[in-house]
Design a protein around this motif. Structure first.
Motif, PDB file in Angstrom:
ATOM      1  N   ILE A   1       2.249   4.228   4.979  1.00 64.32           N
ATOM      2  CA  ILE A   1       1.480   2.982   5.075  1.00 64.32           C
ATOM      3  C   ILE A   1       1.469   2.303   3.711  1.00 64.32           C
ATOM      4  O   ILE A   1       1.096   2.911   2.705  1.00 64.32           O
ATOM      5  CB  ILE A   1       0.025   3.259   5.517  1.00 64.32           C
ATOM      6  CG1 ILE A   1      -0.005   3.962   6.875  1.00 64.32           C
ATOM      7  CG2 ILE A   1      -0.781   1.958   5.573  1.00 64.32           C
ATOM      8  CD1 ILE A   1      -1.371   4.520   7.246  1.00 64.32           C
ATOM      9  N   THR A   2       1.910   1.057   3.669  1.00 69.18           N
ATOM     10  CA  THR A   2       1.886   0.280   2.428  1.00 69.18           C
ATOM     11  C   THR A   2       0.984  -0.925   2.613  1.00 69.18           C
ATOM     12  O   THR A   2       1.156  -1.698   3.560  1.00 69.18           O
ATOM     13  CB  THR A   2       3.293  -0.198   2.033  1.00 69.18           C
ATOM     14  OG1 THR A   2       4.157   0.933   1.884  1.00 69.18           O
ATOM     15  CG2 THR A   2       3.256  -0.983   0.728  1.00 69.18           C
ATOM     16  N   VAL A   3       0.025  -1.061   1.713  1.00 66.87           N
ATOM     17  CA  VAL A   3      -0.903  -2.192   1.771  1.00 66.87           C
ATOM     18  C   VAL A   3      -0.605  -3.129   0.603  1.00 66.87           C
ATOM     19  O   VAL A   3      -0.504  -2.696  -0.547  1.00 66.87           O
ATOM     20  CB  VAL A   3      -2.372  -1.725   1.695  1.00 66.87           C
ATOM     21  CG1 VAL A   3      -3.315  -2.916   1.850  1.00 66.87           C
ATOM     22  CG2 VAL A   3      -2.653  -0.671   2.754  1.00 66.87           C
ATOM     23  N   ALA A   4      -0.449  -4.419   0.916  1.00 65.61           N
ATOM     24  CA  ALA A   4      -0.168  -5.423  -0.120  1.00 65.61           C
ATOM     25  C   ALA A   4      -1.364  -6.346  -0.284  1.00 65.61           C
ATOM     26  O   ALA A   4      -1.975  -6.768   0.704  1.00 65.61           O
ATOM     27  CB  ALA A   4       1.067  -6.236   0.263  1.00 65.61           C
ATOM     28  N   ASN A   5      -1.667  -6.643  -1.535  1.00 66.90           N
ATOM     29  CA  ASN A   5      -2.775  -7.548  -1.841  1.00 66.90           C
ATOM     30  C   ASN A   5      -2.512  -8.157  -3.218  1.00 66.90           C
ATOM     31  O   ASN A   5      -1.987  -7.478  -4.103  1.00 66.90           O
ATOM     32  CB  ASN A   5      -4.108  -6.784  -1.856  1.00 66.90           C
ATOM     33  CG  ASN A   5      -5.298  -7.698  -1.693  1.00 66.90           C
ATOM     34  OD1 ASN A   5      -5.476  -8.317  -0.636  1.00 66.90           O
ATOM     35  ND2 ASN A   5      -6.133  -7.808  -2.709  1.00 66.90           N
ATOM     36  N   PRO A   6      -2.875  -9.428  -3.436  1.00 63.82           N
ATOM     37  CA  PRO A   6      -2.563 -10.055  -4.731  1.00 63.82           C
ATOM     38  C   PRO A   6      -3.347  -9.495  -5.904  1.00 63.82           C
ATOM     39  O   PRO A   6      -2.895  -9.563  -7.043  1.00 63.82           O
ATOM     40  CB  PRO A   6      -2.903 -11.537  -4.489  1.00 63.82           C
ATOM     41  CG  PRO A   6      -3.835 -11.535  -3.321  1.00 63.82           C
ATOM     42  CD  PRO A   6      -3.422 -10.386  -2.469  1.00 63.82           C
ATOM     43  N   THR A   7      -4.539  -8.942  -5.650  1.00 62.47           N
ATOM     44  CA  THR A   7      -5.351  -8.369  -6.730  1.00 62.47           C
ATOM     45  C   THR A   7      -5.512  -6.863  -6.504  1.00 62.47           C
ATOM     46  O   THR A   7      -5.309  -6.352  -5.399  1.00 62.47           O
ATOM     47  CB  THR A   7      -6.736  -9.033  -6.789  1.00 62.47           C
ATOM     48  OG1 THR A   7      -7.374  -8.902  -5.510  1.00 62.47           O
ATOM     49  CG2 THR A   7      -6.606 -10.511  -7.119  1.00 62.47           C
ATOM     50  N   ASN A   8      -5.891  -6.157  -7.568  1.00 58.72           N
ATOM     51  CA  ASN A   8      -5.843  -4.687  -7.533  1.00 58.72           C
ATOM     52  C   ASN A   8      -7.125  -3.982  -7.117  1.00 58.72           C
ATOM     53  O   ASN A   8      -7.076  -2.812  -6.704  1.00 58.72           O
ATOM     54  CB  ASN A   8      -5.432  -4.160  -8.913  1.00 58.72           C
ATOM     55  CG  ASN A   8      -3.978  -4.442  -9.210  1.00 58.72           C
ATOM     56  OD1 ASN A   8      -3.147  -4.432  -8.311  1.00 58.72           O
ATOM     57  ND2 ASN A   8      -3.674  -4.714 -10.469  1.00 58.72           N
ATOM     58  N   LYS A   9      -8.279  -4.626  -7.221  1.00 59.41           N
ATOM     59  CA  LYS A   9      -9.535  -3.919  -7.013  1.00 59.41           C
ATOM     60  C   LYS A   9      -9.605  -3.252  -5.640  1.00 59.41           C
ATOM     61  O   LYS A   9      -9.965  -2.077  -5.517  1.00 59.41           O
ATOM     62  CB  LYS A   9     -10.717  -4.882  -7.197  1.00 59.41           C
ATOM     63  CG  LYS A   9     -12.069  -4.193  -7.129  1.00 59.41           C
ATOM     64  CD  LYS A   9     -13.200  -5.158  -7.437  1.00 59.41           C
ATOM     65  CE  LYS A   9     -14.550  -4.450  -7.383  1.00 59.41           C
ATOM     66  NZ  LYS A   9     -15.681  -5.368  -7.681  1.00 59.41           N
ATOM     67  N   LYS A  10      -9.258  -3.984  -4.601  1.00 57.84           N
ATOM     68  CA  LYS A  10      -9.326  -3.426  -3.240  1.00 57.84           C
ATOM     69  C   LYS A  10      -8.228  -2.396  -3.001  1.00 57.84           C
ATOM     70  O   LYS A  10      -8.422  -1.443  -2.251  1.00 57.84           O
ATOM     71  CB  LYS A  10      -9.259  -4.555  -2.215  1.00 57.84           C
ATOM     72  CG  LYS A  10     -10.491  -5.443  -2.238  1.00 57.84           C
ATOM     73  CD  LYS A  10     -10.378  -6.613  -1.291  1.00 57.84           C
ATOM     74  CE  LYS A  10     -11.649  -7.466  -1.355  1.00 57.84           C
ATOM     75  NZ  LYS A  10     -11.567  -8.660  -0.490  1.00 57.84           N
ATOM     76  N   LEU A  11      -7.093  -2.586  -3.651  1.00 57.18           N
ATOM     77  CA  LEU A  11      -6.026  -1.596  -3.543  1.00 57.18           C
ATOM     78  C   LEU A  11      -6.442  -0.285  -4.204  1.00 57.18           C
ATOM     79  O   LEU A  11      -6.154   0.799  -3.686  1.00 57.18           O
ATOM     80  CB  LEU A  11      -4.746  -2.127  -4.184  1.00 57.18           C
ATOM     81  CG  LEU A  11      -4.108  -3.368  -3.526  1.00 57.18           C
ATOM     82  CD1 LEU A  11      -2.864  -3.781  -4.305  1.00 57.18           C
ATOM     83  CD2 LEU A  11      -3.764  -3.102  -2.062  1.00 57.18           C
ATOM     84  N   GLU A  12      -7.124  -0.397  -5.330  1.00 52.53           N
ATOM     85  CA  GLU A  12      -7.600   0.807  -6.019  1.00 52.53           C
ATOM     86  C   GLU A  12      -8.610   1.565  -5.166  1.00 52.53           C
ATOM     87  O   GLU A  12      -8.639   2.798  -5.144  1.00 52.53           O
ATOM     88  CB  GLU A  12      -8.218   0.420  -7.364  1.00 52.53           C
ATOM     89  CG  GLU A  12      -7.172  -0.045  -8.382  1.00 52.53           C
ATOM     90  CD  GLU A  12      -7.804  -0.714  -9.601  1.00 52.53           C
ATOM     91  OE1 GLU A  12      -9.064  -0.799  -9.636  1.00 52.53           O
ATOM     92  OE2 GLU A  12      -7.058  -1.145 -10.494  1.00 52.53           O
ATOM     93  N   SER A  13      -9.438   0.805  -4.452  1.00 52.13           N
ATOM     94  CA  SER A  13     -10.414   1.431  -3.561  1.00 52.13           C
ATOM     95  C   SER A  13      -9.715   2.208  -2.446  1.00 52.13           C
ATOM     96  O   SER A  13     -10.151   3.309  -2.074  1.00 52.13           O
ATOM     97  CB  SER A  13     -11.327   0.357  -2.960  1.00 52.13           C
ATOM     98  OG  SER A  13     -12.237   0.926  -2.045  1.00 52.13           O
ATOM     99  N   LEU A  14      -8.623   1.651  -1.929  1.00 57.37           N
ATOM    100  CA  LEU A  14      -7.859   2.347  -0.891  1.00 57.37           C
ATOM    101  C   LEU A  14      -7.186   3.602  -1.451  1.00 57.37           C
ATOM    102  O   LEU A  14      -7.133   4.634  -0.778  1.00 57.37           O
ATOM    103  CB  LEU A  14      -6.810   1.408  -0.287  1.00 57.37           C
ATOM    104  CG  LEU A  14      -7.354   0.325   0.652  1.00 57.37           C
ATOM    105  CD1 LEU A  14      -6.256  -0.665   1.016  1.00 57.37           C
ATOM    106  CD2 LEU A  14      -7.936   0.946   1.922  1.00 57.37           C
ATOM    107  N   LYS A  15      -6.679   3.525  -2.663  1.00 55.83           N
ATOM    108  CA  LYS A  15      -6.065   4.709  -3.288  1.00 55.83           C
ATOM    109  C   LYS A  15      -7.113   5.803  -3.520  1.00 55.83           C
ATOM    110  O   LYS A  15      -6.813   6.994  -3.405  1.00 55.83           O
ATOM    111  CB  LYS A  15      -5.406   4.332  -4.606  1.00 55.83           C
ATOM    112  CG  LYS A  15      -4.125   3.528  -4.458  1.00 55.83           C
ATOM    113  CD  LYS A  15      -2.986   4.336  -3.835  1.00 55.83           C
ATOM    114  CE  LYS A  15      -2.358   5.302  -4.787  1.00 55.83           C
ATOM    115  NZ  LYS A  15      -1.148   5.957  -4.213  1.00 55.83           N
ATOM    116  N   ASP A  16      -8.331   5.396  -3.837  1.00 57.00           N
ATOM    117  CA  ASP A  16      -9.408   6.375  -3.982  1.00 57.00           C
ATOM    118  C   ASP A  16      -9.708   7.053  -2.654  1.00 57.00           C
ATOM    119  O   ASP A  16     -10.064   8.231  -2.619  1.00 57.00           O
ATOM    120  CB  ASP A  16     -10.673   5.699  -4.524  1.00 57.00           C
ATOM    121  CG  ASP A  16     -10.546   5.280  -5.982  1.00 57.00           C
ATOM    122  OD1 ASP A  16      -9.667   5.832  -6.677  1.00 57.00           O
ATOM    123  OD2 ASP A  16     -11.308   4.396  -6.412  1.00 57.00           O
TER     124      ASP A  16
END
Length: 258
Positions: free
Chosen positions: A30-45
Protein backbone atom coordinates in the motif's frame (compact mmCIF):
# COMPACT_ATOMS: atom_id res chain seq x y z
CA UNK A 1 -1.74 -6.81 -5.38
CA UNK A 2 -0.59 -3.20 -4.96
CA UNK A 3 -2.82 -0.30 -3.95
CA UNK A 4 -2.17 3.42 -4.28
CA UNK A 5 -4.11 5.90 -2.15
CA UNK A 6 -3.98 9.48 -3.37
CA UNK A 7 -4.63 11.77 -0.42
CA UNK A 8 -3.88 11.20 3.27
CA UNK A 9 -6.74 13.25 4.70
CA UNK A 10 -9.31 11.78 7.08
CA UNK A 11 -10.80 9.42 4.50
CA UNK A 12 -7.55 8.42 2.76
CA UNK A 13 -5.86 7.71 6.08
CA UNK A 14 -8.87 5.77 7.36
CA UNK A 15 -8.90 3.61 4.24
CA UNK A 16 -5.16 3.00 4.53
CA UNK A 17 -5.51 1.92 8.15
CA UNK A 18 -8.50 -0.25 7.32
CA UNK A 19 -6.66 -2.04 4.53
CA UNK A 20 -3.68 -2.65 6.82
CA UNK A 21 -5.94 -4.20 9.45
CA UNK A 22 -7.58 -6.40 6.82
CA UNK A 23 -6.26 -9.61 5.33
CA UNK A 24 -6.41 -9.00 1.58
CA UNK A 25 -3.63 -6.42 1.08
CA UNK A 26 -0.24 -6.42 2.80
CA UNK A 27 0.85 -3.11 4.32
CA UNK A 28 4.04 -3.15 2.22
CA UNK A 29 1.86 -3.19 -0.92
CA UNK A 30 0.00 0.00 0.00
CA UNK A 31 1.43 3.37 -1.04
CA UNK A 32 -0.13 6.58 0.21
CA UNK A 33 0.64 9.88 -1.55
CA UNK A 34 0.17 13.30 -0.01
CA UNK A 35 1.78 16.70 -0.74
CA UNK A 36 2.78 17.28 2.90
CA UNK A 37 4.50 14.92 5.33
CA UNK A 38 2.69 15.25 8.67
CA UNK A 39 -0.16 12.87 7.83
CA UNK A 40 2.19 10.49 6.06
CA UNK A 41 4.37 10.35 9.16
CA UNK A 42 1.31 9.52 11.23
CA UNK A 43 0.56 6.60 8.91
CA UNK A 44 4.15 5.35 9.16
CA UNK A 45 3.82 5.47 12.94
CA UNK A 46 0.71 3.33 12.60
CA UNK A 47 2.50 0.76 10.45
CA UNK A 48 6.11 1.12 9.35
CA UNK A 49 5.61 -1.20 6.37
CA UNK A 50 3.24 1.26 4.71
CA UNK A 51 4.82 3.05 1.75
CA UNK A 52 4.49 6.83 1.57
CA UNK A 53 5.45 9.45 -0.99
CA UNK A 54 4.87 13.09 -1.92
CA UNK A 55 4.47 12.08 -5.58
CA UNK A 56 1.05 10.96 -6.80
CA UNK A 57 2.59 9.52 -9.95
CA UNK A 58 5.11 7.38 -8.06
CA UNK A 59 2.25 5.94 -6.02
CA UNK A 60 0.21 5.19 -9.15
CA UNK A 61 2.98 3.70 -11.32
CA UNK A 62 3.02 0.15 -9.91
CA UNK A 63 -0.51 0.02 -8.49
CA UNK A 64 -3.28 -2.22 -9.72
CA UNK A 65 -5.87 -0.29 -7.72
CA UNK A 66 -5.73 3.51 -7.47
CA UNK A 67 -7.93 5.04 -4.77
CA UNK A 68 -8.58 8.75 -5.25
CA UNK A 69 -9.28 10.06 -1.74
CA UNK A 70 -9.32 13.79 -2.42
CA UNK A 71 -12.09 16.39 -2.25
CA UNK A 72 -14.52 16.42 -5.21
CA UNK A 73 -13.28 19.79 -6.47
CA UNK A 74 -9.73 18.41 -6.72
CA UNK A 75 -10.55 15.20 -8.59
CA UNK A 76 -10.22 16.55 -12.13
CA UNK A 77 -6.98 18.39 -11.32
CA UNK A 78 -5.46 15.25 -9.76
CA UNK A 79 -6.53 13.00 -12.66
CA UNK A 80 -5.26 15.47 -15.29
CA UNK A 81 -1.76 15.36 -13.79
CA UNK A 82 -1.56 11.55 -13.66
CA UNK A 83 -0.73 8.91 -16.24
CA UNK A 84 -2.75 5.71 -15.87
CA UNK A 85 -2.73 2.33 -17.55
CA UNK A 86 -6.46 2.15 -18.14
CA UNK A 87 -6.26 -1.45 -19.41
CA UNK A 88 -4.66 -2.77 -16.23
CA UNK A 89 -5.54 -0.36 -13.43
CA UNK A 90 -8.77 0.01 -11.49
CA UNK A 91 -9.65 3.55 -10.43
CA UNK A 92 -11.64 3.97 -7.22
CA UNK A 93 -12.95 7.43 -6.35
CA UNK A 94 -14.38 8.32 -2.96
CA UNK A 95 -15.43 11.79 -4.12
CA UNK A 96 -19.18 12.31 -3.78
CA UNK A 97 -21.39 13.75 -6.48
CA UNK A 98 -19.26 13.12 -9.59
CA UNK A 99 -20.97 10.81 -12.13
CA UNK A 100 -19.20 8.26 -14.31
CA UNK A 101 -19.94 10.43 -17.37
CA UNK A 102 -17.50 13.05 -16.05
CA UNK A 103 -14.80 10.50 -15.24
CA UNK A 104 -15.08 9.26 -18.84
CA UNK A 105 -14.27 12.77 -20.09
CA UNK A 106 -11.22 12.99 -17.81
CA UNK A 107 -9.88 9.48 -18.34
CA UNK A 108 -10.77 7.05 -21.11
CA UNK A 109 -14.00 5.45 -22.27
CA UNK A 110 -12.56 2.01 -21.41
CA UNK A 111 -11.40 2.97 -17.90
CA UNK A 112 -12.55 0.67 -15.08
CA UNK A 113 -13.92 3.04 -12.47
CA UNK A 114 -15.64 2.58 -9.13
CA UNK A 115 -17.47 5.24 -7.19
CA UNK A 116 -17.17 4.43 -3.48
CA UNK A 117 -18.91 6.33 -0.70
CA UNK A 118 -17.93 5.23 2.82
CA UNK A 119 -19.09 7.01 5.95
CA UNK A 120 -16.91 8.26 8.78
CA UNK A 121 -17.28 5.03 10.75
CA UNK A 122 -14.74 3.56 8.33
CA UNK A 123 -12.12 4.77 10.84
CA UNK A 124 -13.52 2.13 13.24
CA UNK A 125 -13.98 -0.46 10.47
CA UNK A 126 -17.75 -0.03 10.83
CA UNK A 127 -18.54 1.88 7.63
CA UNK A 128 -21.62 1.42 5.49
CA UNK A 129 -19.89 1.74 2.12
CA UNK A 130 -21.72 2.27 -1.17
CA UNK A 131 -20.13 1.03 -4.39
CA UNK A 132 -21.08 1.60 -8.03
CA UNK A 133 -19.04 0.23 -10.93
CA UNK A 134 -18.34 1.25 -14.52
CA UNK A 135 -16.68 -1.01 -17.14
CA UNK A 136 -15.69 -3.47 -14.41
CA UNK A 137 -15.96 -7.25 -14.60
CA UNK A 138 -17.81 -9.32 -12.01
CA UNK A 139 -14.46 -10.43 -10.62
CA UNK A 140 -13.33 -6.81 -10.22
CA UNK A 141 -16.61 -5.88 -8.56
CA UNK A 142 -16.16 -8.81 -6.17
CA UNK A 143 -12.60 -7.65 -5.39
CA UNK A 144 -13.61 -4.08 -4.51
CA UNK A 145 -16.58 -5.32 -2.48
CA UNK A 146 -14.29 -7.60 -0.50
CA UNK A 147 -11.75 -4.82 0.13
CA UNK A 148 -14.31 -2.45 1.59
CA UNK A 149 -16.22 -5.19 3.40
CA UNK A 150 -13.13 -5.53 5.59
CA UNK A 151 -13.89 -2.01 6.82
CA UNK A 152 -17.53 -2.58 7.71
CA UNK A 153 -20.37 -3.44 5.37
CA UNK A 154 -20.26 -2.76 1.61
CA UNK A 155 -23.02 -2.95 -0.96
CA UNK A 156 -22.97 -2.71 -4.77
CA UNK A 157 -25.72 -0.50 -6.17
CA UNK A 158 -26.55 1.14 -9.54
CA UNK A 159 -25.13 4.64 -9.97
CA UNK A 160 -28.65 6.10 -10.18
CA UNK A 161 -29.20 5.11 -6.53
CA UNK A 162 -26.03 6.78 -5.26
CA UNK A 163 -27.57 10.12 -4.26
CA UNK A 164 -30.38 8.53 -2.25
CA UNK A 165 -28.10 5.96 -0.62
CA UNK A 166 -25.52 8.62 0.25
CA UNK A 167 -28.21 10.63 2.04
CA UNK A 168 -29.13 7.57 4.12
CA UNK A 169 -25.59 6.42 4.97
CA UNK A 170 -22.91 9.08 4.54
CA UNK A 171 -25.17 11.96 5.61
CA UNK A 172 -27.43 9.73 7.67
CA UNK A 173 -24.74 8.85 10.19
CA UNK A 174 -24.86 12.51 11.27
CA UNK A 175 -28.58 12.21 11.98
CA UNK A 176 -27.95 9.16 14.15
CA UNK A 177 -25.28 11.12 16.00
CA UNK A 178 -27.76 13.98 16.41
CA UNK A 179 -30.19 11.52 18.03
CA UNK A 180 -27.42 10.40 20.40
CA UNK A 181 -26.67 14.02 21.23
CA UNK A 182 -30.35 14.76 21.91
CA UNK A 183 -30.72 11.66 24.09
CA UNK A 184 -27.62 12.71 26.00
CA UNK A 185 -29.09 16.18 26.60
CA UNK A 186 -32.32 14.63 27.88
CA UNK A 187 -30.35 12.41 30.24
CA UNK A 188 -28.44 15.37 31.65
CA UNK A 189 -31.68 17.28 32.23
CA UNK A 190 -33.03 14.27 34.12
CA UNK A 191 -29.98 14.11 36.35
CA UNK A 192 -27.47 11.84 34.63
CA UNK A 193 -23.80 12.71 34.20
CA UNK A 194 -22.98 13.64 30.57
CA UNK A 195 -20.51 10.81 29.94
CA UNK A 196 -22.88 8.24 31.44
CA UNK A 197 -25.82 9.50 29.39
CA UNK A 198 -23.73 9.46 26.20
CA UNK A 199 -22.65 5.85 26.74
CA UNK A 200 -26.19 4.75 27.55
CA UNK A 201 -27.65 6.25 24.39
CA UNK A 202 -24.78 5.20 22.14
CA UNK A 203 -24.90 1.59 23.34
CA UNK A 204 -28.68 1.56 22.89
CA UNK A 205 -28.24 2.70 19.28
CA UNK A 206 -25.58 0.05 18.72
CA UNK A 207 -27.84 -2.59 20.25
CA UNK A 208 -30.80 -1.58 18.09
CA UNK A 209 -28.67 -1.78 14.95
CA UNK A 210 -27.32 -5.19 15.98
CA UNK A 211 -30.86 -6.53 16.47
CA UNK A 212 -31.78 -5.47 12.93
CA UNK A 213 -28.61 -6.64 11.20
CA UNK A 214 -28.17 -9.95 13.03
CA UNK A 215 -31.81 -11.04 12.90
CA UNK A 216 -32.81 -9.50 9.55
CA UNK A 217 -35.88 -8.25 11.34
CA UNK A 218 -37.95 -5.07 10.92
CA UNK A 219 -37.83 -2.05 13.24
CA UNK A 220 -41.58 -2.29 13.82
CA UNK A 221 -41.21 -5.86 15.09
CA UNK A 222 -38.55 -4.81 17.61
CA UNK A 223 -40.52 -1.73 18.68
CA UNK A 224 -43.57 -3.91 19.37
CA UNK A 225 -41.48 -5.99 21.78
CA UNK A 226 -40.92 -3.02 24.09
CA UNK A 227 -44.24 -1.18 23.77
CA UNK A 228 -46.56 -2.79 26.31
CA UNK A 229 -50.14 -1.47 26.57
CA UNK A 230 -50.22 1.62 28.76
CA UNK A 231 -46.45 1.45 29.22
CA UNK A 232 -43.78 4.12 29.21
CA UNK A 233 -42.31 3.35 25.80
CA UNK A 234 -45.53 3.80 23.81
CA UNK A 235 -46.04 7.17 25.49
CA UNK A 236 -42.62 8.26 24.29
CA UNK A 237 -43.14 6.81 20.79
CA UNK A 238 -46.44 8.69 20.43
CA UNK A 239 -44.80 11.90 21.65
CA UNK A 240 -42.11 11.49 18.97
CA UNK A 241 -44.76 11.08 16.28
CA UNK A 242 -46.87 14.00 17.58
CA UNK A 243 -43.76 16.16 17.16
CA UNK A 244 -43.01 14.93 13.64
CA UNK A 245 -40.00 12.69 14.37
CA UNK A 246 -40.43 10.33 11.40
CA UNK A 247 -41.32 13.19 9.08
CA UNK A 248 -38.23 15.16 10.16
CA UNK A 249 -35.91 12.22 9.42
CA UNK A 250 -37.51 11.64 6.01
CA UNK A 251 -37.29 15.32 5.10
CA UNK A 252 -33.66 15.53 6.22
CA UNK A 253 -32.61 12.56 4.13
CA UNK A 254 -34.53 13.80 1.07
CA UNK A 255 -32.91 17.23 1.47
CA UNK A 256 -29.46 15.59 1.61
CA UNK A 257 -30.06 13.71 -1.64
CA UNK A 258 -30.45 16.89 -3.72
Amino acid sequence: MKVAIIGAGNMGSAIARGLVLGKLIKAANITVANPTNKKLESLKDFNKELQVTNSNQIAVNDAEIVILAVKPWLIKEVIDKLTFDFHKQIIVSVAAGIPFSEYEQWTDSSAKIFRVIPNTAISQQESMTLIASHNASKEEEHLILNLFSEMGMAILIPEKQMAAATAITSCGIAYVLKYIQAGMQAGIEMGLYPQDAMKMVAQSVKGAATLILNNNTHPSVEIDKVTTPGGLTIKGINELEHNGFSSAIIKAMKASSN
